[in-house]
Structure formats: C-alpha cells, structure tokens
Design a protein around this motif. Structure first.
Motif, mmCIF file in Angstrom:
data_model
loop_
_atom_site.group_PDB
_atom_site.id
_atom_site.type_symbol
_atom_site.label_atom_id
_atom_site.label_comp_id
_atom_site.label_asym_id
_atom_site.label_seq_id
_atom_site.Cartn_x
_atom_site.Cartn_y
_atom_site.Cartn_z
ATOM 1 N N PHE A 176 0.823 -1.210 0.000
ATOM 2 C CA PHE A 176 0.000 0.000 0.000
ATOM 3 C C PHE A 176 0.858 1.262 0.000
ATOM 4 C CE2 PHE A 176 -3.478 -2.624 2.145
ATOM 5 C CZ PHE A 176 -4.092 -2.894 0.939
ATOM 6 N N THR A 177 1.949 1.257 0.762
ATOM 7 C CA THR A 177 2.812 2.435 0.758
ATOM 8 C C THR A 177 3.550 2.579 -0.566
ATOM 9 O OG1 THR A 177 4.616 1.213 1.815
ATOM 10 C CG2 THR A 177 3.121 2.457 3.262
ATOM 11 N N LEU A 178 3.837 1.464 -1.239
ATOM 12 C CA LEU A 178 4.445 1.539 -2.569
ATOM 13 C C LEU A 178 3.485 2.177 -3.568
ATOM 14 C CD1 LEU A 178 6.799 0.863 -4.495
ATOM 15 C CD2 LEU A 178 5.722 -1.369 -4.844
ATOM 16 N N ILE A 179 2.227 1.804 -3.514
ATOM 17 C CA ILE A 179 1.232 2.402 -4.398
ATOM 18 C C ILE A 179 1.068 3.882 -4.071
ATOM 19 C CG2 ILE A 179 -1.221 2.376 -5.007
ATOM 20 C CD1 ILE A 179 -1.071 -0.704 -4.609
ATOM 21 N N ALA A 180 1.068 4.233 -2.797
ATOM 22 C CA ALA A 180 0.980 5.640 -2.401
ATOM 23 C C ALA A 180 2.187 6.422 -2.896
ATOM 24 C CB ALA A 180 0.859 5.748 -0.882
ATOM 25 N N TYR A 181 3.363 5.815 -2.836
ATOM 26 C CA TYR A 181 4.590 6.465 -3.326
ATOM 27 C C TYR A 181 4.496 6.754 -4.821
ATOM 28 C CZ TYR A 181 9.575 7.042 -4.370
ATOM 29 O OH TYR A 181 10.787 7.504 -4.813
ATOM 30 N N VAL A 182 4.024 5.792 -5.585
ATOM 31 C CA VAL A 182 3.887 5.986 -7.031
ATOM 32 C C VAL A 182 2.873 7.085 -7.324
ATOM 33 C CG1 VAL A 182 3.094 4.879 -9.163
ATOM 34 C CG2 VAL A 182 4.619 3.651 -7.616
ATOM 35 N N VAL A 183 1.759 7.095 -6.607
ATOM 36 C CA VAL A 183 0.737 8.123 -6.830
ATOM 37 C C VAL A 183 1.272 9.502 -6.477
ATOM 38 C CG1 VAL A 183 -1.510 8.960 -6.019
ATOM 39 C CG2 VAL A 183 -1.214 6.555 -6.605
ATOM 40 N N VAL A 184 1.989 9.621 -5.372
ATOM 41 C CA VAL A 184 2.548 10.919 -4.970
ATOM 42 C C VAL A 184 3.571 11.408 -5.997
ATOM 43 C CG1 VAL A 184 4.021 12.028 -3.247
ATOM 44 C CG2 VAL A 184 2.078 10.682 -2.527
ATOM 45 N N ILE A 185 4.402 10.516 -6.504
ATOM 46 C CA ILE A 185 5.380 10.910 -7.519
ATOM 47 C C ILE A 185 4.676 11.373 -8.789
ATOM 48 C CG2 ILE A 185 7.226 10.025 -9.007
ATOM 49 C CD1 ILE A 185 8.063 10.644 -6.117
ATOM 50 N N TRP A 186 3.606 10.695 -9.183
ATOM 51 C CA TRP A 186 2.845 11.144 -10.353
ATOM 52 C C TRP A 186 2.231 12.517 -10.117
ATOM 53 C CZ3 TRP A 186 -0.363 6.146 -11.600
ATOM 54 C CH2 TRP A 186 0.448 5.244 -12.267
ATOM 55 N N LEU A 187 1.674 12.733 -8.922
ATOM 56 C CA LEU A 187 1.067 14.022 -8.619
ATOM 57 C C LEU A 187 2.094 15.144 -8.638
ATOM 58 C CD1 LEU A 187 -1.413 13.033 -5.778
ATOM 59 C CD2 LEU A 187 -1.957 13.568 -8.153
ATOM 60 N N VAL A 188 3.293 14.875 -8.175
ATOM 61 C CA VAL A 188 4.361 15.879 -8.218
ATOM 62 C C VAL A 188 4.803 16.105 -9.660
ATOM 63 C CG1 VAL A 188 6.772 16.308 -7.594
ATOM 64 C CG2 VAL A 188 5.158 15.513 -5.869
ATOM 65 N N THR A 189 4.924 15.035 -10.441
ATOM 66 C CA THR A 189 5.373 15.153 -11.823
ATOM 67 C C THR A 189 4.406 15.973 -12.663
ATOM 68 O OG1 THR A 189 6.484 13.017 -11.666
ATOM 69 C CG2 THR A 189 6.020 13.826 -13.868
ATOM 70 N N PHE A 190 3.113 15.792 -12.445
ATOM 71 C CA PHE A 190 2.109 16.519 -13.223
ATOM 72 C C PHE A 190 1.715 17.848 -12.590
ATOM 73 C CE2 PHE A 190 1.084 12.073 -14.630
ATOM 74 C CZ PHE A 190 1.624 12.226 -15.897
ATOM 75 N N ASN A 191 2.486 18.320 -11.606
ATOM 76 C CA ASN A 191 2.291 19.606 -10.938
ATOM 77 C C ASN A 191 0.902 19.754 -10.328
ATOM 78 O OD1 ASN A 191 4.870 20.595 -11.421
ATOM 79 N ND2 ASN A 191 4.301 21.288 -13.477
#
Length: 92
Positions: A17-32
């Motif tokens: 679950f934390t891995l999925i959260a990490y990927v989502v947070v990185i995507w949110l940062v990447t797409f500003n």
C-alpha cells in the motif's frame, strides 16, 4: 505458526500500500498537481522514498531502461505477490 504468517502478510500488505501511495505521490508531483516544496508534502515524499528507493534502485539497475517509463514498481509488486504465494504454499 499461523499468527506469524498473518503478521508477515500484514506487513507485506502495508508495504504494498505504501508503494502504491509512493507511485501516486510521484505522479502528482510530476504533473504539478501538488506542490513538492510544502513541508508536509516533502516529508511524505522523503519518508516514502527512504522506504522504497533502495529496492526500486536495485530493480532499476537490473531491468533495462524503457525510455521515460519506469516499470520497477510493477516488477516489485509482482515479486512481492509471487513471494507471498510461495510462502503460503510452503506453509499450507
């Protein structure tokens, strides 16, 4: 023995679950969508990065680059599921 297996399974679930959260947070940062310079966001990113980057960096060093696509989290999730299924087969 079952309680130990249940504890290991819960820890593995939390890691997934934390891995999925990490990927989502990185995507949110990447797409500003979220600002990575806010203190709360920065601490969440740093905490998740310290938890997952050692394993993901090892996978990235083994798997060839696919351009801008990073499939290391998918490979890690598949490896975790395989190990979990193997553990349940060996115990049962």
């Amino acid at each position: 023995m079952y309680s130990l297996l249940s504890l290991i399974d819960t820890i593995v679930d939390l890691y997934c679950f934390t891995l999925i959260a990490y990927v989502v947070v990185i995507w949110l940062v990447t797409f500003n969508i979220i600002n990575p310079w806010q203190p709360l966001t920065r601490s969440i990113i740093n905490g998740l990065s310290r938890l997952h980057d050692p394993v993901l960096d090892w996978i990235r060093s083994v798997v060839p680059s696919l351009g801008g696509l990073d499939i290391s989290p998918v490979i890690l999730l598949l490896a975790i599921q395989f190990a979990r299924n193997l553990l349940f087969e060996l115990i049962a």
